[in-house]
Design a protein around this motif. Structure first.
Motif, PDB file in Angstrom:
ATOM      1  N   UNK A   1       1.024  -1.205  -0.035  1.00 45.84           N
ATOM      2  CA  UNK A   1       0.566   0.067  -0.361  1.00 45.84           C
ATOM      3  C   UNK A   1       0.847   1.474   0.408  1.00 45.84           C
ATOM      4  N   UNK A   2       2.097   0.973  -0.293  1.00 43.51           N
ATOM      5  CA  UNK A   2       3.175   2.333  -0.202  1.00 43.51           C
ATOM      6  C   UNK A   2       4.172   2.424  -1.391  1.00 43.51           C
ATOM      7  N   UNK A   3       3.554   3.668  -2.413  1.00 48.00           N
ATOM      8  CA  UNK A   3       4.458   3.426  -3.590  1.00 48.00           C
ATOM      9  C   UNK A   3       6.111   3.913  -3.195  1.00 48.00           C
ATOM     10  N   UNK A   4       6.829   2.974  -4.085  1.00 43.69           N
ATOM     11  CA  UNK A   4       8.172   2.654  -3.778  1.00 43.69           C
ATOM     12  C   UNK A   4       8.817   3.715  -5.146  1.00 43.69           C
ATOM     13  N   UNK A   5       8.402   4.302  -6.030  1.00 46.39           N
ATOM     14  CA  UNK A   5       8.815   5.003  -6.926  1.00 46.39           C
ATOM     15  C   UNK A   5       7.712   5.728  -7.982  1.00 46.39           C
TER      16      UNK A   5
ATOM     17  N   UNK B   1      10.971   9.114  -2.161  1.00 43.84           N
ATOM     18  CA  UNK B   1      10.312   7.872  -1.210  1.00 43.84           C
ATOM     19  C   UNK B   1      12.331   6.881  -1.202  1.00 43.84           C
ATOM     20  N   UNK B   2      12.683   5.597  -0.931  1.00 41.94           N
ATOM     21  CA  UNK B   2      13.742   5.335  -0.456  1.00 41.94           C
ATOM     22  C   UNK B   2      14.805   5.343  -1.433  1.00 41.94           C
ATOM     23  N   UNK B   3      15.714   5.446  -0.697  1.00 44.29           N
ATOM     24  CA  UNK B   3      17.270   4.894  -1.348  1.00 44.29           C
ATOM     25  C   UNK B   3      17.613   3.619  -1.403  1.00 44.29           C
ATOM     26  N   UNK B   4      18.253   2.516  -2.448  1.00 41.07           N
ATOM     27  CA  UNK B   4      18.383   1.893  -2.336  1.00 41.07           C
ATOM     28  C   UNK B   4      19.845   1.326  -1.400  1.00 41.07           C
ATOM     29  N   UNK B   5      19.719   0.089  -1.781  1.00 40.11           N
ATOM     30  CA  UNK B   5      21.733  -0.341  -0.799  1.00 40.11           C
ATOM     31  C   UNK B   5      22.130   0.183  -0.846  1.00 40.11           C
ATOM     32  N   UNK B   6      22.585   0.742  -1.901  1.00 35.99           N
ATOM     33  CA  UNK B   6      24.236   1.349  -1.888  1.00 35.99           C
ATOM     34  C   UNK B   6      23.711   3.252  -2.237  1.00 35.99           C
ATOM     35  N   UNK B   7      22.398   3.248  -1.391  1.00 34.86           N
ATOM     36  CA  UNK B   7      22.575   5.190  -1.700  1.00 34.86           C
ATOM     37  C   UNK B   7      22.159   5.783  -2.821  1.00 34.86           C
ATOM     38  N   UNK B   8      21.762   5.578  -3.922  1.00 31.45           N
ATOM     39  CA  UNK B   8      21.061   5.844  -4.977  1.00 31.45           C
ATOM     40  C   UNK B   8      19.209   5.656  -5.372  1.00 31.45           C
ATOM     41  N   UNK B   9      18.815   7.126  -4.959  1.00 34.90           N
ATOM     42  CA  UNK B   9      17.982   7.446  -4.813  1.00 34.90           C
ATOM     43  C   UNK B   9      16.915   7.490  -6.351  1.00 34.90           C
ATOM     44  N   UNK B  10      15.682   7.094  -6.363  1.00 36.91           N
ATOM     45  CA  UNK B  10      15.011   6.818  -8.038  1.00 36.91           C
ATOM     46  C   UNK B  10      16.035   6.351  -8.917  1.00 36.91           C
ATOM     47  N   UNK B  11      17.010   5.261  -9.203  1.00 38.58           N
ATOM     48  CA  UNK B  11      17.135   4.808 -10.168  1.00 38.58           C
ATOM     49  C   UNK B  11      16.090   4.033 -11.294  1.00 38.58           C
TER      50      UNK B  11
END
Length: 330
Positions: free
Chosen positions: A215-219, A245-255
């Motif tokens: 129920x929560x959008x990630x992109x 949203x949230x960064x990935x495991x390497x710290x990238x936002x919205x790849x």
């Protein structure tokens, strides 16, 4: 790694609605011969975006989910080894690009050609500014006066959009920025490795769960019935601020989602069959350049190119309202 070579048709080919219409799909307008340019590589302190340091390693490149699009060349799966590099944690923003333009006087190709591609619901211009529509994707307009400063057309501006990704920049434009900033575009392999965030053979930067799981959008992608109704469940019709949203495991936002991102490589749907195992840089020639990550127009009902492995392409002089870029260190 081995994988069957047949691609499933996800409902769109090159230049699809969620993808990137080429300049030639609208009208033929000659670029002025005296377009401003930049000279030489600039100092790295001109580029102030936070960096994500990506460790050296080996990953499986290509589509593991079976959701690939026909003709994109997301298979065969193959192992790729890369050295360590640093990449922008976010897409280059309007504020970042403005500093480059202020320092150099550079005019983008959208400005010198006099038009760019705008999604119909983002149009902010009188009807007479619409120069054409691709017959297969009529929701795209070629709009006179649309450029990075006027993303919807001449009645739009960057007010409140300083921390949004810059759009309406061609591959040639982003190369000019890189020359000034002392940076370069990521290779396609570097982009995919960084986007995966350390999660090998996963569909998305966070894993295999769909973007709205729980129920929560990630992109930032399309919700509703494309192309006429966006229910805005993620809060955005077009671009979102780069740190949404949230960064990935390497710290990238919205790849994935938000905007397509230009990569260094030429496009060839057969390249993976002959790609070198270490630090591949793509074909030596081609007619179009790689774009990665999908955009706010992507929707699973007809096109699902908001996956880690998804590929798109366009000519180096094309620009549109859903494509930008991030850079890596030289």
């Amino acid at each position: 790694m081995n994988e069957q070579d047949d691609d499933r048709d996800g409902g769109c080919g090159a230049g699809c609605g969620c993808g990137t219409p080429g300049r030639e799909q609208f009208v033929s307008i000659s670029r002025p011969s005296d377009a401003p340019s930049t000279a030489g590589a600039g100092a790295t302190d001109r580029h102030t975006i936070e960096q994500a340091v990506i460790p050296a390693g080996t990953f499986v490149m290509g589509d593991s989910s079976g959701d690939r699009n026909a003709g994109d060349g997301e298979v065969p799966l193959h192992e790729v080894t890369l050295g360590s590099f640093s990449i922008d944690a976010t897409s280059v923003t309007n504020d970042d690009f403005a500093r480059f333009v202020d320092a150099t006087g550079y005019a983008t190709e959208a400005e010198t050609f006099g038009f760019s591609a705008v999604f119909h619901l983002a149009l902010a211009a009188p009807e007479e500014d619409i120069l054409g529509q691709p017959p297969g994707t009529p929701w795209w307009f070629g709009v006179k006066g649309a450029d990075w400063r006027h993303p919807g057309g001449r009645n739009s501006s960057l007010a409140g959009l300083g921390d949004h990704p810059v759009v309406h920049v061609s591959w040639n434009d982003v190369q000019a920025y890189c020359d000034w900033a002392g940076r370069r575009l990521p290779t396609e392999a570097e982009w995919e490795y960084a986007a995966r965030g350390g999660l090998d053979q996963k569909k998305y930067p966070w894993g295999d769960e769909e973007p709205d799981a729980g129920g929560t959008w990630r992109a930032n992608i399309w919700q509703g019935g494309f192309p006429g109704t966006n229910t805005l469940e993620d809060g955005y019709l077009t671009t979102a601020p780069v740190r949404t949203f949230e960064p990935n495991g390497y710290g990238l936002w919205q790849p994935i989602g938000n905007v397509w991102e230009w990569c260094a490589d030429w496009f060839d749907p057969n390249y993976y069959r002959a790609s070198p195992a270490a630090n591949p840089t793509g074909p030596i020639r081609g007619g179009s350049r790689i774009l990665r990550g999908g955009s706010y127009l992507c929707h699973i009902s007809y096109c699902n190119r908001y996956r880690n492995s998804a590929r798109s392409q366009n000519t180096p002089d094309s620009s549109m309202g859903n494509a930008g870029f991030r850079t890596v260190s030289r």
